[in-house]
Structure formats: C-alpha cells, structure tokens
Design an enzyme around this catalytic site. Structure first.
Site, PDB file in Angstrom:
ATOM      1  N   LEU A 150      -7.470  -4.746   7.078  1.00 40.48           N
ATOM      2  CA  LEU A 150      -7.179  -5.901   6.218  1.00 40.48           C
ATOM      3  C   LEU A 150      -7.599  -5.678   4.768  1.00 40.48           C
ATOM      4  O   LEU A 150      -7.144  -6.387   3.871  1.00 40.48           O
ATOM      5  CB  LEU A 150      -7.875  -7.160   6.749  1.00 40.48           C
ATOM      6  CG  LEU A 150      -7.310  -7.763   8.033  1.00 40.48           C
ATOM      7  CD1 LEU A 150      -8.107  -9.008   8.418  1.00 40.48           C
ATOM      8  CD2 LEU A 150      -5.834  -8.141   7.860  1.00 40.48           C
ATOM      9  N   SER A 156      -7.406  -5.491  -5.789  1.00 42.11           N
ATOM     10  CA  SER A 156      -8.540  -6.032  -5.036  1.00 42.11           C
ATOM     11  C   SER A 156      -9.830  -5.938  -5.844  1.00 42.11           C
ATOM     12  O   SER A 156      -9.913  -5.188  -6.833  1.00 42.11           O
ATOM     13  CB  SER A 156      -8.714  -5.286  -3.707  1.00 42.11           C
ATOM     14  OG  SER A 156      -9.261  -4.002  -3.937  1.00 42.11           O
ATOM     15  N   THR A 157     -10.845  -6.680  -5.401  1.00 36.48           N
ATOM     16  CA  THR A 157     -12.147  -6.617  -6.075  1.00 36.48           C
ATOM     17  C   THR A 157     -12.716  -5.199  -5.968  1.00 36.48           C
ATOM     18  O   THR A 157     -13.522  -4.791  -6.806  1.00 36.48           O
ATOM     19  CB  THR A 157     -13.143  -7.631  -5.449  1.00 36.48           C
ATOM     20  OG1 THR A 157     -13.071  -7.537  -4.023  1.00 36.48           O
ATOM     21  CG2 THR A 157     -12.839  -9.055  -5.862  1.00 36.48           C
ATOM     22  N   HIS A 169       2.672   3.318  -8.999  1.00 37.49           N
ATOM     23  CA  HIS A 169       2.403   1.912  -9.296  1.00 37.49           C
ATOM     24  C   HIS A 169       3.576   1.286 -10.064  1.00 37.49           C
ATOM     25  O   HIS A 169       3.945   0.140  -9.825  1.00 37.49           O
ATOM     26  CB  HIS A 169       1.115   1.770 -10.113  1.00 37.49           C
ATOM     27  CG  HIS A 169      -0.114   2.203  -9.371  1.00 37.49           C
ATOM     28  ND1 HIS A 169      -0.357   1.822  -8.073  1.00 37.49           N
ATOM     29  CD2 HIS A 169      -1.163   2.984  -9.722  1.00 37.49           C
ATOM     30  CE1 HIS A 169      -1.510   2.346  -7.671  1.00 37.49           C
ATOM     31  NE2 HIS A 169      -2.011   3.066  -8.651  1.00 37.49           N
ATOM     32  N   TRP A 194     -11.510  -1.950  -8.724  1.00 34.27           N
ATOM     33  CA  TRP A 194     -12.181  -1.593  -9.990  1.00 34.27           C
ATOM     34  C   TRP A 194     -12.900  -0.261  -9.864  1.00 34.27           C
ATOM     35  O   TRP A 194     -13.211   0.387 -10.863  1.00 34.27           O
ATOM     36  CB  TRP A 194     -13.205  -2.668 -10.378  1.00 34.27           C
ATOM     37  CG  TRP A 194     -12.618  -4.000 -10.693  1.00 34.27           C
ATOM     38  CD1 TRP A 194     -12.636  -5.113  -9.893  1.00 34.27           C
ATOM     39  CD2 TRP A 194     -11.924  -4.400 -11.885  1.00 34.27           C
ATOM     40  NE1 TRP A 194     -12.005  -6.164 -10.512  1.00 34.27           N
ATOM     41  CE2 TRP A 194     -11.569  -5.758 -11.743  1.00 34.27           C
ATOM     42  CE3 TRP A 194     -11.576  -3.739 -13.072  1.00 34.27           C
ATOM     43  CZ2 TRP A 194     -10.868  -6.469 -12.733  1.00 34.27           C
ATOM     44  CZ3 TRP A 194     -10.882  -4.452 -14.058  1.00 34.27           C
ATOM     45  CH2 TRP A 194     -10.541  -5.786 -13.882  1.00 34.27           C
ATOM     46  N   ASP A 218       0.841  -1.193   0.000  1.00 37.44           N
ATOM     47  CA  ASP A 218       0.000   0.000   0.000  1.00 37.44           C
ATOM     48  C   ASP A 218       0.876   1.243   0.000  1.00 37.44           C
ATOM     49  O   ASP A 218       2.012   1.221   0.476  1.00 37.44           O
ATOM     50  CB  ASP A 218      -0.913  -0.018   1.243  1.00 37.44           C
ATOM     51  CG  ASP A 218      -2.108   0.905   1.078  1.00 37.44           C
ATOM     52  OD1 ASP A 218      -2.397   1.332  -0.055  1.00 37.44           O
ATOM     53  OD2 ASP A 218      -2.765   1.212   2.098  1.00 37.44           O
ATOM     54  N   LEU A 271      10.845 -20.619  -4.044  1.00 35.29           N
ATOM     55  CA  LEU A 271       9.737 -19.819  -3.511  1.00 35.29           C
ATOM     56  C   LEU A 271       8.464 -19.971  -4.354  1.00 35.29           C
ATOM     57  O   LEU A 271       8.533 -19.993  -5.581  1.00 35.29           O
ATOM     58  CB  LEU A 271      10.165 -18.339  -3.521  1.00 35.29           C
ATOM     59  CG  LEU A 271       9.095 -17.290  -3.222  1.00 35.29           C
ATOM     60  CD1 LEU A 271       8.840 -17.203  -1.721  1.00 35.29           C
ATOM     61  CD2 LEU A 271       9.507 -15.923  -3.749  1.00 35.29           C
TER      62      LEU A 271
HETATM   63  C1  IPE Z   1      -5.446  -2.848  -0.551  1.00 32.01           C
HETATM   64  O1  IPE Z   1      -5.063  -1.541  -0.706  1.00 32.01           O
HETATM   65  C2  IPE Z   1      -5.539  -3.526  -1.879  1.00 32.01           C
HETATM   66  C3  IPE Z   1      -4.255  -3.789  -2.526  1.00 32.01           C
HETATM   67  C4  IPE Z   1      -3.097  -3.577  -1.989  1.00 32.01           C
HETATM   68  C5  IPE Z   1      -4.323  -4.350  -3.848  1.00 32.01           C
HETATM   69  P1  IPE Z   1      -6.138  -0.357  -0.909  1.00 32.01           P
HETATM   70  O2  IPE Z   1      -5.395   0.898  -0.873  1.00 32.01           O
HETATM   71  O3  IPE Z   1      -6.956  -0.633  -2.111  1.00 32.01           O
HETATM   72  O4  IPE Z   1      -7.072  -0.538   0.372  1.00 32.01           O
HETATM   73  P2  IPE Z   1      -7.945   0.533   1.108  1.00 32.01           P
HETATM   74  O5  IPE Z   1      -8.834   1.130   0.066  1.00 32.01           O
HETATM   75  O6  IPE Z   1      -7.017   1.519   1.696  1.00 32.01           O
HETATM   76  O7  IPE Z   1      -8.688  -0.236   2.151  1.00 32.01           O
HETATM   77  C1  IPE Z   2      -1.429   0.181  -3.474  1.00 35.61           C
HETATM   78  O1  IPE Z   2      -1.203   1.557  -3.464  1.00 35.61           O
HETATM   79  C2  IPE Z   2      -1.567  -0.370  -4.870  1.00 35.61           C
HETATM   80  C3  IPE Z   2      -2.924  -0.814  -5.238  1.00 35.61           C
HETATM   81  C4  IPE Z   2      -3.948  -0.840  -4.436  1.00 35.61           C
HETATM   82  C5  IPE Z   2      -3.142  -1.241  -6.612  1.00 35.61           C
HETATM   83  P1  IPE Z   2      -2.408   2.596  -3.481  1.00 35.61           P
HETATM   84  O2  IPE Z   2      -2.755   2.898  -4.891  1.00 35.61           O
HETATM   85  O3  IPE Z   2      -3.527   2.097  -2.637  1.00 35.61           O
HETATM   86  O4  IPE Z   2      -1.716   3.850  -2.818  1.00 35.61           O
HETATM   87  P2  IPE Z   2      -2.353   4.873  -1.771  1.00 35.61           P
HETATM   88  O5  IPE Z   2      -2.957   4.058  -0.668  1.00 35.61           O
HETATM   89  O6  IPE Z   2      -3.387   5.646  -2.531  1.00 35.61           O
HETATM   90  O7  IPE Z   2      -1.226   5.711  -1.319  1.00 35.61           O
HETATM   91 MG    MG Z   3      -4.086   2.357  -0.700  1.00 34.56          MG
END
Ligand code: IPE
Ligand code: IPE
Ligand code: MG
Length: 237
Positions: A191, A61-62, A33, A65, A16, A127
C-alpha cells in the site's frame, strides 16, 4: 462489454513504475515521470467518460522527499507545468479537482497553483479528481487526530462521541466515499502508506504494466475484475 459493467463510484490508483518504464528504454527516470503525467491526463478523461465519480491518484508520497534532490526537483517542475494543463482539462471535462496531503511543505507558487485549481473547479459537477501530494496515510491520520484533539480541548467535541464518521470528517478525504477499487500498476503488492483508513474494505487490483503504459483498456480490465468480486462490506455494487 463496457456497457454492462457496474462502474465503481470511487477508484483509487497507486501509479507506480515510471522509473522502470524509463530504465527499460535507457532514459532518465524524469522521462518516465513526464510520460506518467500524460497518462494521468488521459486517465482523468477516461474515468470521466466511464462515469466514475471519484478518481484518487497518488502523485507524491511523504516518503518521496527522500529521493535524490535531482528527482524531487524534476517532479516539482512537472507539478508546476501540469497544474496549468490540468486546469484546462478540468474545465473542458467538467472535472472538480481536489488535493489531499499536506501542501504546506511545497514552494509558495505550487501551493498557490493547487489552491487555484481547487477554487476554479469547485463548482464542476462531473468527476472529482483527487490528487494525493505530500500525502501519507499515517501523516493524514496524525493530522486528523491533532485537529480533533484541539476540538475536544476547546469543548467543541465530546471525546465520548467520537464515532468513525466523526473521525473520518477530520481526514483530508472528508465528505468523499471510500474507494471501491484500488489499482496499483507495476506489480508491487503493497500500500506504500496510501489511504490507510479509507482502503479498509476496498477491492485490490494489481497489474503488471508500468504506469506510463496504463490506458483505458487496462482501466476497463480492472473494472471487469472488480465486477467479478464478491464484496463483503463497503460501497454498492
Ligand atoms: C508509491 O510509490 C507512491 C506514489 C505512487 C506517489 P513508491 O514507488 O514511492 O512506493 P514504494 O517506495 O515502492 O513503496
Ligand atoms: C511512481 O513511479 C511515481 C512516483 C512515485 C512519483 P516510480 O518513480 O516509483 O517508479 P519506479 O517504482 O521506480 O519504477
Ligand atoms: Mg515506485
């Protein structure tokens, strides 16, 4: 220090902070990204060298989208590009790649890329690198329940005999041990629908650094913290 550490068998990561990393630098989120993908590659190699058996990373994540069409589109392009690189890295490091989540929602060429990655690395013995894409813990449990219900209906499974092991064998992670350690970067204490069944007894570790800044030192710090925990249930330590 590293030599004396007990290495967890399965490490799960919620990567994240890609967006925040980019924002801090005045860059578009997409750049975060992109840099995050580089960190994933490096982390796979670090985990393999540390002797971790399973590394499971939350890639999409789901719920993701719901982000802007522009961001979703850019993430899909990154998948396309990094799937090819990942195949090379997996071959070089004896890594077996597996994807969890419902891949049917992706474009055909991405589905084919995922299938190819799994097929061409399935005999690797190092791994196991698991990527969760279009993954949601609730959706995984829902899909498992639907599949199990069909087997019950067909008479292949007796509803009286549905043990936890039986149910787990219907999840995307069938055959894998539960994570011993969950790492979340960027400080959020939730989570976000990740591995809801499997994380029942995992140790949780949250670090402040944004995912693109994560590195081997941060990974070792998490493992050190894990070594100091008194575990109740779950895997060996
Ligand atoms: C969790 O991160 C999903 C992924 C790392 C793919 P998000 O940034 O999407 O989660 P929320 O929105 O903070 O809960
Ligand atoms: C995690 O980083 C990557 C994905 C969820 C795809 P974020 O895109 O959620 O980054 P923040 O949370 O906005 O900083
Ligand atoms: Mg995030």
């Amino acid at each position: 220090m590293e030599e004396n550490l007990v290495i967890p068998k399965h490490v799960a990561i919620i990567l994240d902070g890609n967006g925040r990393w980019a924002k801090k630098r005045g860059l578009p989120r997409t750049m975060g990204h992109k840099q995050g993908c580089v960190t994933v590659e490096k982390t796979v190699e670090d985990a393999a060298r540390l002797g971790i058996s399973y590394l499971t990373v939350y890639g999409f994540s789901t719920e993701n989208w719901k982000r802007s069409a522009e961001e979703v589109g850019a993430l899909m392009q990154l998948f396309r590009y990094y799937m090819v690189r990942l195949l090379k890295i997996a071959k070089k490091n004896n890594v077996r790649v597996r994807m969890i989540g419902d891949r049917r929602r992706f474009a055909q060429d991405i589905i084919e890329g995922i299938n190819r990655l799994e097929e061409e690395t399935k005999d690797n013995t190092g791994l196991t690198f698991v990527i969760a894409v279009n993954y949601g813990g609730r959706d995984e449990i829902r899909r498992a329940a639907a599949k199990l219900a069909k087997d019950v209906q067909a008479g292949a499974v007796d509803a009286e005999n549905i043990t936890e092991e039986c149910f787990a064998s219907y999840l995307d992670t069938a055959g894998m041990p539960d994570p011993d350690l969950l790492i979340r970067t960027s400080g959020e204490l939730r989570l976000s629908n990740y591995l809801l069944w499997q994380l029942a007894y995992s140790e949780l570790y949250v670090c402040d650094c944004y995912w693109p800044d994560f590195n081997k030192e941060e990974l070792v710090k998490a493992i050190e913290a894990y070594n100091k925990r008194e575990r109740r249930f779950g895997g060996v330590k």
